[in-house]
Motif scaffolding. Structure first.
Motif, PDB file in Angstrom:
ATOM      1  N   GLN A   1      -5.798   0.158  -7.465  1.00 34.99           N
ATOM      2  CA  GLN A   1      -4.698  -0.802  -7.485  1.00 34.99           C
ATOM      3  C   GLN A   1      -4.229  -1.110  -8.889  1.00 34.99           C
ATOM      4  O   GLN A   1      -4.949  -0.927  -9.859  1.00 34.99           O
ATOM      5  CB  GLN A   1      -5.066  -2.090  -6.751  1.00 34.99           C
TER       6      GLN A   1
ATOM      7  N   HIS B   1       0.868  -1.181   0.000  1.00 39.39           N
ATOM      8  CA  HIS B   1       0.000   0.000   0.000  1.00 39.39           C
ATOM      9  C   HIS B   1       0.898   1.222   0.000  1.00 39.39           C
ATOM     10  O   HIS B   1       1.787   1.345   0.828  1.00 39.39           O
ATOM     11  CB  HIS B   1      -0.897  -0.008   1.243  1.00 39.39           C
TER      12      HIS B   1
ATOM     13  N   ARG C   1     -10.698  -1.422  -6.451  1.00 37.72           N
ATOM     14  CA  ARG C   1     -11.007  -2.637  -5.711  1.00 37.72           C
ATOM     15  C   ARG C   1     -12.369  -2.482  -5.029  1.00 37.72           C
ATOM     16  O   ARG C   1     -12.864  -1.373  -4.847  1.00 37.72           O
ATOM     17  CB  ARG C   1      -9.896  -2.874  -4.678  1.00 37.72           C
ATOM     18  N   PHE C   2     -12.975  -3.571  -4.607  1.00 35.90           N
ATOM     19  CA  PHE C   2     -14.304  -3.568  -3.988  1.00 35.90           C
ATOM     20  C   PHE C   2     -14.418  -2.639  -2.784  1.00 35.90           C
ATOM     21  O   PHE C   2     -15.493  -2.145  -2.473  1.00 35.90           O
ATOM     22  CB  PHE C   2     -14.696  -4.990  -3.565  1.00 35.90           C
ATOM     23  N   ASP C   3     -13.288  -2.352  -2.121  1.00 32.77           N
ATOM     24  CA  ASP C   3     -13.314  -1.511  -0.924  1.00 32.77           C
ATOM     25  C   ASP C   3     -12.884  -0.072  -1.203  1.00 32.77           C
ATOM     26  O   ASP C   3     -12.632   0.697  -0.284  1.00 32.77           O
ATOM     27  CB  ASP C   3     -12.447  -2.112   0.171  1.00 32.77           C
ATOM     28  N   GLY C   4     -12.782   0.310  -2.483  1.00 36.32           N
ATOM     29  CA  GLY C   4     -12.458   1.680  -2.839  1.00 36.32           C
ATOM     30  C   GLY C   4     -10.984   1.970  -3.007  1.00 36.32           C
ATOM     31  O   GLY C   4     -10.601   3.108  -3.258  1.00 36.32           O
ATOM     32  N   VAL C   5     -10.144   0.963  -2.889  1.00 38.64           N
ATOM     33  CA  VAL C   5      -8.699   1.148  -3.064  1.00 38.64           C
ATOM     34  C   VAL C   5      -8.358   1.043  -4.546  1.00 38.64           C
ATOM     35  O   VAL C   5      -8.778   0.099  -5.215  1.00 38.64           O
ATOM     36  CB  VAL C   5      -7.915   0.087  -2.243  1.00 38.64           C
TER      37      VAL C   5
ATOM     38  N   SER D   1      -5.508   4.607  -1.545  1.00 35.74           N
ATOM     39  CA  SER D   1      -6.906   4.877  -1.220  1.00 35.74           C
ATOM     40  C   SER D   1      -7.330   6.252  -1.718  1.00 35.74           C
ATOM     41  O   SER D   1      -8.046   6.969  -1.040  1.00 35.74           O
ATOM     42  CB  SER D   1      -7.110   4.803   0.296  1.00 35.74           C
TER      43      SER D   1
END
Length: 156
Positions: free
Chosen positions: A134, A97, A128-132, A150
């Motif tokens: 990548q 990260h 990504r599904f959590d808003g990150v 993020s």
């Protein structure tokens, strides 16, 4: 008949197990200490991780190793001796990260290094599904890295 002694042994197994002292469960779960990879050129590999991701070099007394700080007490150990290419599989990767993925992709672009989304589309960030945000990139020895931040909506 052979079946009868086998049945007697199976029937006695729970009693034998009950007679054994119980093993105490660990009082504290294990924690990761380091990840080790093998490189063809440990200096080239250490330079890549240091320059691309800002990993701090950790002094080591061993001449055929390079150690880098991954944060939170975790280290990356780069060992010498790789003589064959690493098999390519994005699903087997080290995830890092970073503060700003655009800085990393600019560094990769300046060096003409390929980066992709998970599907393999070049120069494509994904969300990504959590808003990150990548990307995926390979190190000099072919190890896959998932790099995320993020900062929101992916850019092309």
């Amino acid at each position: 008949m052979i079946l009868f002694p086998v049945l007697l042994a199976l029937a006695a197994a729970p009693q034998a197990a009950a007679a054994m002292p119980a093993q105490a469960a660990p009082t504290k779960p294990a924690q990761a200490e380091h990840v080790a990879i093998q490189a063809a050129d440990i200096d080239r590999s250490a330079t890549f991780y240091h320059e691309a991701f800002g990993l701090r070099v950790i002094p080591t007394p061993l001449k055929n190793r390079r150690w880098l700080d991954l944060g939170n007490g975790l280290a990356l150990h780069i060992l010498d001796g790789r003589t064959a290419p690493k098999p390519s599989n994005r699903n087997e990767h080290l995830a890092l990260h970073v503060d700003d993925l655009a800085t990393v992709t600019a560094w990769l672009d300046q060096r003409h290094l390929v980066w992709t989304d998970l599907a393999g589309t070049q120069r494509m960030m994904q969300l990504r599904f959590d808003g990150v945000r990548q990307i995926y990139v390979q190190d000099p020895d072919g190890y896959w890295l998932e790099i995320g931040d993020s900062r929101g909506v992916p850019s092309k």
